[in-house]
Design a protein around this motif. Sequence first.
Motif, PDB file in Angstrom:
ATOM      1  N   ASN A  62      67.288  40.138  45.076  1.00  0.00           N
ATOM      2  CA  ASN A  62      67.407  41.233  46.036  1.00  0.00           C
ATOM      3  C   ASN A  62      67.330  40.881  47.474  1.00  0.00           C
ATOM      4  N   PRO A 111      71.276  50.221  46.355  1.00  0.00           N
ATOM      5  CA  PRO A 111      72.337  50.435  46.196  1.00  0.00           C
ATOM      6  C   PRO A 111      73.437  49.688  46.718  1.00  0.00           C
ATOM      7  N   GLU A 112      73.416  49.173  48.066  1.00  0.00           N
ATOM      8  CA  GLU A 112      74.165  48.228  48.806  1.00  0.00           C
ATOM      9  C   GLU A 112      73.997  46.896  48.436  1.00  0.00           C
ATOM     10  N   GLU A 114      73.257  46.059  45.127  1.00  0.00           N
ATOM     11  CA  GLU A 114      73.703  46.156  43.803  1.00  0.00           C
ATOM     12  C   GLU A 114      75.366  45.924  43.734  1.00  0.00           C
ATOM     13  N   SER A 115      75.976  46.733  44.767  1.00  0.00           N
ATOM     14  CA  SER A 115      77.465  46.555  45.119  1.00  0.00           C
ATOM     15  C   SER A 115      77.620  44.988  45.331  1.00  0.00           C
ATOM     16  N   LYS A 116      77.049  44.640  46.245  1.00  0.00           N
ATOM     17  CA  LYS A 116      77.174  43.038  46.703  1.00  0.00           C
ATOM     18  C   LYS A 116      77.107  42.286  45.428  1.00  0.00           C
ATOM     19  N   ARG A 117      75.927  42.512  44.640  1.00  0.00           N
ATOM     20  CA  ARG A 117      75.874  41.471  43.350  1.00  0.00           C
ATOM     21  C   ARG A 117      77.126  41.671  42.390  1.00  0.00           C
ATOM     22  N   LYS A 118      77.533  42.896  42.194  1.00  0.00           N
ATOM     23  CA  LYS A 118      78.707  43.054  41.397  1.00  0.00           C
ATOM     24  C   LYS A 118      79.918  42.318  41.735  1.00  0.00           C
ATOM     25  N   GLU A 119      80.214  42.399  43.237  1.00  0.00           N
ATOM     26  CA  GLU A 119      81.185  41.629  43.623  1.00  0.00           C
ATOM     27  C   GLU A 119      81.031  40.164  43.566  1.00  0.00           C
TER      28      GLU A 119
END
Length: 124
Positions: A62, A111-112, A114-119
């Motif tokens: 993170n 949350p930001e 996690e979005s970056k991780r998914k991308e």
Amino acid sequence: EQGDVLLMSRWLWHRSMQANEDILNKTLNSNYEKRDKLPFKRYTIRYECGNTRLLNGASFHNSILYDSSNTGKTLNHVCSSSGLPFFPQAWPCTLESELSQMKKLAKDVFPEIESKRKELMADF
């Protein structure tokens, strides 16, 4: 000795499954023969000294996804430079300044990240 807390999901090391009501009922039922073999999601806490360095290079941690320049920095430096308690002090006591930032970390920053991780994971 001063240290920091690393809070991680056991998913990093062991595949697990959600504990739903059916599984819990089976587990609590003393007649259920596989009671000790049911996997549950757990959290594990690891303690590290604040002068421990993060690995250099790519990482899905993170604090590194938040700011890639954190690679190779000490845990204390990551917290002080970001102002966020990615590695909150646990000994000899918690810091009020870090506790007050926990909510921001959980509600806004994670949350930001996690979005970056998914991308990033979509690219693999």
